[in-house]
Design an enzyme around this catalytic site. Structure first.
Site, PDB file in Angstrom:
ATOM      1  N   THR A   1       0.837  -1.210   0.000  1.00 47.80           N
ATOM      2  CA  THR A   1       0.000   0.000   0.000  1.00 47.80           C
ATOM      3  C   THR A   1       0.870   1.258   0.000  1.00 47.80           C
ATOM      4  OG1 THR A   1      -1.674  -1.199   1.258  1.00 47.80           O
ATOM      5  CG2 THR A   1      -1.827   1.202   1.282  1.00 47.80           C
ATOM      6  N   VAL A   2       1.812   1.335   0.928  1.00 48.66           N
ATOM      7  CA  VAL A   2       2.586   2.567   1.105  1.00 48.66           C
ATOM      8  C   VAL A   2       3.650   2.725   0.012  1.00 48.66           C
ATOM      9  CG1 VAL A   2       4.074   3.868   2.684  1.00 48.66           C
ATOM     10  CG2 VAL A   2       2.141   2.556   3.594  1.00 48.66           C
TER      11      VAL A   2
ATOM     12  N   ARG B   1       9.863  -8.566  -1.112  1.00 45.92           N
ATOM     13  CA  ARG B   1      10.172  -9.914  -0.607  1.00 45.92           C
ATOM     14  C   ARG B   1      10.246 -10.891  -1.778  1.00 45.92           C
ATOM     15  NH1 ARG B   1       6.474 -10.736   4.236  1.00 45.92           N
ATOM     16  NH2 ARG B   1       5.084  -9.951   2.628  1.00 45.92           N
TER      17      ARG B   1
ATOM     18  N   LYS C   1       3.407   3.616  18.266  1.00 43.26           N
ATOM     19  CA  LYS C   1       3.345   5.036  17.870  1.00 43.26           C
ATOM     20  C   LYS C   1       3.483   5.939  19.093  1.00 43.26           C
ATOM     21  CE  LYS C   1       0.466   4.025  13.854  1.00 43.26           C
ATOM     22  NZ  LYS C   1      -0.910   3.760  13.416  1.00 43.26           N
TER      23      LYS C   1
ATOM     24  N   GLU D   1      -2.879  -3.558   8.726  1.00 40.95           N
ATOM     25  CA  GLU D   1      -1.669  -4.270   8.319  1.00 40.95           C
ATOM     26  C   GLU D   1      -2.092  -5.624   7.721  1.00 40.95           C
ATOM     27  OE1 GLU D   1       1.429  -2.621   9.195  1.00 40.95           O
ATOM     28  OE2 GLU D   1       0.074  -1.051   9.864  1.00 40.95           O
TER      29      GLU D   1
HETATM   30  P1  NAP Z   1       1.959  -4.070   2.807  1.00 41.93           P
HETATM   31  O1  NAP Z   1       0.886  -3.590   1.905  1.00 41.93           O
HETATM   32  O2  NAP Z   1       1.788  -5.372   3.521  1.00 41.93           O
HETATM   33  O3  NAP Z   1       3.302  -4.122   1.928  1.00 41.93           O
HETATM   34  C1  NAP Z   1       4.501  -4.522   2.481  1.00 41.93           C
HETATM   35  C2  NAP Z   1       5.568  -4.552   1.398  1.00 41.93           C
HETATM   36  O4  NAP Z   1       6.812  -4.819   2.012  1.00 41.93           O
HETATM   37  C3  NAP Z   1       5.367  -5.621   0.334  1.00 41.93           C
HETATM   38  O5  NAP Z   1       5.737  -5.122  -0.936  1.00 41.93           O
HETATM   39  C4  NAP Z   1       6.323  -6.744   0.737  1.00 41.93           C
HETATM   40  O6  NAP Z   1       6.901  -7.459  -0.359  1.00 41.93           O
HETATM   41  C5  NAP Z   1       7.422  -5.958   1.419  1.00 41.93           C
HETATM   42  N1  NAP Z   1       8.047  -6.715   2.508  1.00 41.93           N
HETATM   43  C6  NAP Z   1       7.452  -7.156   3.637  1.00 41.93           C
HETATM   44  N2  NAP Z   1       8.355  -7.808   4.398  1.00 41.93           N
HETATM   45  C7  NAP Z   1       9.524  -7.770   3.715  1.00 41.93           C
HETATM   46  C8  NAP Z   1      10.814  -8.282   3.938  1.00 41.93           C
HETATM   47  N3  NAP Z   1      11.085  -8.995   5.027  1.00 41.93           N
HETATM   48  N4  NAP Z   1      11.782  -8.059   3.029  1.00 41.93           N
HETATM   49  C9  NAP Z   1      11.508  -7.350   1.893  1.00 41.93           C
HETATM   50  N5  NAP Z   1      10.294  -6.847   1.610  1.00 41.93           N
HETATM   51  C10 NAP Z   1       9.323  -7.070   2.505  1.00 41.93           C
HETATM   52  O7  NAP Z   1       2.272  -2.992   3.936  1.00 41.93           O
HETATM   53  P2  NAP Z   1       1.917  -1.435   3.938  1.00 41.93           P
HETATM   54  O8  NAP Z   1       0.526  -1.255   4.397  1.00 41.93           O
HETATM   55  O9  NAP Z   1       2.381  -0.825   2.666  1.00 41.93           O
HETATM   56  O10 NAP Z   1       2.834  -0.932   5.155  1.00 41.93           O
HETATM   57  C11 NAP Z   1       4.235  -0.806   5.016  1.00 41.93           C
HETATM   58  C12 NAP Z   1       4.813  -0.202   6.285  1.00 41.93           C
HETATM   59  O11 NAP Z   1       4.227   1.079   6.488  1.00 41.93           O
HETATM   60  C13 NAP Z   1       4.505  -1.003   7.556  1.00 41.93           C
HETATM   61  O12 NAP Z   1       5.604  -0.917   8.414  1.00 41.93           O
HETATM   62  C14 NAP Z   1       3.279  -0.286   8.128  1.00 41.93           C
HETATM   63  O13 NAP Z   1       3.177  -0.429   9.517  1.00 41.93           O
HETATM   64  C15 NAP Z   1       3.584   1.153   7.766  1.00 41.93           C
HETATM   65  N6  NAP Z   1       2.418   2.022   7.617  1.00 41.93           N
HETATM   66  C16 NAP Z   1       1.346   1.640   6.891  1.00 41.93           C
HETATM   67  C17 NAP Z   1       0.275   2.510   6.715  1.00 41.93           C
HETATM   68  C18 NAP Z   1      -0.944   2.140   5.926  1.00 41.93           C
HETATM   69  O14 NAP Z   1      -1.907   2.918   5.935  1.00 41.93           O
HETATM   70  N7  NAP Z   1      -0.978   1.010   5.233  1.00 41.93           N
HETATM   71  C19 NAP Z   1       0.317   3.775   7.302  1.00 41.93           C
HETATM   72  C20 NAP Z   1       1.452   4.163   8.040  1.00 41.93           C
HETATM   73  C21 NAP Z   1       2.484   3.275   8.193  1.00 41.93           C
HETATM   74  P3  NAP Z   1       6.007  -8.416  -1.320  1.00 41.93           P
HETATM   75  O15 NAP Z   1       5.167  -7.459  -2.100  1.00 41.93           O
HETATM   76  O16 NAP Z   1       6.988  -9.135  -2.174  1.00 41.93           O
HETATM   77  O17 NAP Z   1       5.234  -9.285  -0.388  1.00 41.93           O
HETATM   78  N1  HSE Z   2      -2.446  -0.011  10.332  1.00 46.61           N
HETATM   79  C1  HSE Z   2      -2.163   1.309  10.755  1.00 46.61           C
HETATM   80  C2  HSE Z   2      -3.419   1.972  11.260  1.00 46.61           C
HETATM   81  C3  HSE Z   2      -1.595   2.077   9.599  1.00 46.61           C
HETATM   82  O1  HSE Z   2      -4.506   1.448  10.980  1.00 46.61           O
HETATM   83  O2  HSE Z   2      -3.338   2.998  11.936  1.00 46.61           O
HETATM   84  C4  HSE Z   2      -1.118   3.471   9.970  1.00 46.61           C
HETATM   85  O3  HSE Z   2       0.019   3.404  10.773  1.00 46.61           O
END
Ligand code: NAP
Ligand code: HSE
Length: 327
Positions: free
Chosen positions: A13-14, A45, A204, A189
Site C-alpha cells: 500500500t505505502v 520480498r 506510535k 496491516e
Molecule cells: P503491505 O501492503 O503489507 O506491503 C509490504 C511490502 O513490504 C510488500 O511489498 C512486501 O513485499 C514488502 N516486505 C514485507 N516484508 C519484507 C521483507 N522482510 N523483506 C523485503 N520486503 C518485505 O504494507 P503497507 O501497508 O504498505 O505498510 C508498510 C509499512 O508502512 C509497515 O511498516 C506499516 O506499519 C507502515 N504504515 C502503513 C500505513 C498504511 O496505511 N498502510 C500507514 C502508516 C504506516 P512483497 O510485495 O513481495 O510481499
Molecule cells: N495499520 C495502521 C493503522 C496504519 O490502521 O493505523 C497506519 O500506521
C-alpha cells in the site's frame, strides 16, 4: 538540473503510493526545485511477482543491489516489522544515504539509534509517517518543542481501530466485517494483530514519548488493551446512551516527574474532545506550557496520506541540504 536516485523498500500500500507520487510530481520537482527524482530500485520480498506498471529490472530482493545504485540519495522504507528493516536502514546510513520510514514497529525500538547514527554519518532520518499517518504530528512537535514543553500527549493513534468502531456504530456491522473492510481499504496491516490488539498504537505512542520527553516508559509497565473484545451489541448499547468507544493512547509525566502511559478503549460522551473523531481519522492532543492544548486531526492510515508525508519528509531534506549530483 540535479539528478537524484531514489530507492523504495516495499511495494505494498505505502510503497506503491510513494512510487505513484514520485511519478506524478516528477515534472513539478524539476521545474520548482531543479531536481530530477528517479526511482532506481524497488526492494520486495518476492521480486518474481508481477507488479502492474513496474519494469522487472527495477525490482530486487537484495539490499546490497539497492545500495550499489550510484548516487543513491534516499531510501524510502515501507516494509514490515523490526527486521530486516532496521538492518537495511542501518546499512543505508553507513552508505551515507538518507532514510525515510513508515515502519513504527521498527522505529519505536530503533529510532534513537538510527537518528544518532545518521548524525554521525551526516545524513537525515524522516519518520513522520510512522505515527498518525497523514497527520503532521512529528514535524509539529519538533517545531513547538523548541520553545514549549509538552507534558501530556493523548490521542487516537490507530486508524483501523477507529474505522472499525465507527463502522460498527454507523453501519451496524460486525467487528469481523469492519476489519475486512479496513484491510481492503489498505488501512489495516496484512497481519492485523497489532492494529486490533493495541500494539500498533503502543509503538506510535512510544515514538511520541521519545520526542516529547526524550524517554520511553518501561514497555513492560504499560497497560496495552485493544478493541478486539468489543462487541456490536456493546457499541450499540453505548450509542443509545449517547456514548462512543474510542481507542485512546496517552503518555505523560506525573506530579513526581515519572513517565506513565496507557492504551485502551474508553467510553466517551459528547463532551470529550475525541468523541467526534470518526472513521480512519486519528487525533493527537498535546498539552503544552505556553500554547496550551493543541489538537491535530486527520487521516491516520491509507496509501496517499502516508506516502505523501514520506515524500514531504524527503522534500524537507532536500531543502535543508540540497543533493550533490548535478548533470
Ligand atoms: P503491505 O501492503 O503489507 O506491503 C509490504 C511490502 O513490504 C510488500 O511489498 C512486501 O513485499 C514488502 N516486505 C514485507 N516484508 C519484507 C521483507 N522482510 N523483506 C523485503 N520486503 C518485505 O504494507 P503497507 O501497508 O504498505 O505498510 C508498510 C509499512 O508502512 C509497515 O511498516 C506499516 O506499519 C507502515 N504504515 C502503513 C500505513 C498504511 O496505511 N498502510 C500507514 C502508516 C504506516 P512483497 O510485495 O513481495 O510481499
Ligand atoms: N495499520 C495502521 C493503522 C496504519 O490502521 O493505523 C497506519 O500506521
Amino acid at each position: 538540473m540535479t539528478s537524484v536516485k531514489v530507492a523504495i523498500l516495499g511495494f505494498g500500500t505505502v510503497g506503491e503510493g510513494i512510487f505513484n507520487i514520485l511519478q506524478e510530481k516528477r515534472e513539478q520537482f524539476k521545474t520548482q526545485l531543479g531536481i530530477d527524482l528517479d526511482v532506481a530500485k524497488i526492494l520486495v520480498r518476492d521480486a518474481t511477482k508481477q507488479r502492474v506498471g513496474i519494469a522487472n529490472t527495477l525490482l530486487t530482493e537484495s539490499i546490497d543491489e539497492v545500495l550499489a545504485v550510484p548516487n543513491l540519495d534516499v531510501v524510502f522504507e515501507a516494509i514490515v516489522g523490526e527486521e530486516p528493516a532496521y538492518g537495511y536502514l542501518d546499512k543505508a546510513i553507513e552508505h551515507h544515504v538518507n532514510v525515510v520510514t513508515a515502519n513504527k514497529v521498527m522505529f519505536a525500538k530503533f529510532g534513537q539509534v538510527l537518528q544518532e547514527k545518521a548524525q554521525k554519518y551526516g545524513v537525515q532520518v524522516g519518520y513522520e509517517a510512522t505515527t498518525a499517518g497523514g497527520v503532521p504530528v512529528i514535524k509539529t512537535m519538533e517545531n513547538i518543542l523548541r520553545v514549549n514543553d509538552v507534558n501530556h500527549v493523548q490521542g487516537i493513534l490507530n486508524g483501523t481501530s477507529n474505522y472499525i468502531l465507527t463502522q460498527m456504530r454507523t453501519e451496524g456491522i460486525s467487528f469481523e466485517t469492519a476489519l475486512k473492510n479496513a484491510q481492503q481499504l489498505g488501512y489495516a496491516e496484512a497481519d492485523p494483530y497489532n492494529d486490533v490488539s493495541g500494539q500498533d498504537a503502543f509503538k506510535k505512542l512510544m515514538i511520541l514519548s521519545n520526542l516529547a520527553f526524550g524517554q520511553q516508559p518501561n514497555w513492560d509497565d504499560v497497560e496495552v488493551v485493544g478493541i478486539s473484545a468489543i462487541t456490536l451489541q456493546q457499541v450499540q448499547e453505548a450509542d443509545a446512551k449517547g456514548q462512543r468507544y474510542r481507542h485512546i493512547a496517552e503518555v505523560g509525566l506525573d506530579e513526581d516527574g515519572y513517565i506513565f502511559a496507557k492504551i485502551g478503549p474508553q467510553l466517551v460522551d459528547a463532551t470529550h474532545p475525541l468523541y467526534s473523531i470518526d472513521g480512519v481519522d486519528n487525533a493527537v492532543s498535546l498539552d503544552t506550557n505556553y500554547i496550551g492544548k493543541l489538537t491535530l486531526v486527520g487521516p491516520g492510515a491509507g496509501m496517499y496520506p502516508t506516502a505523501s508525508v514520506m515524500v514531504e519528509d524527503y522534500a524537507d531534506m532536500l531543502v535543508k541540504k540540497p543533493a550533490l549530483v548535478t548533470i
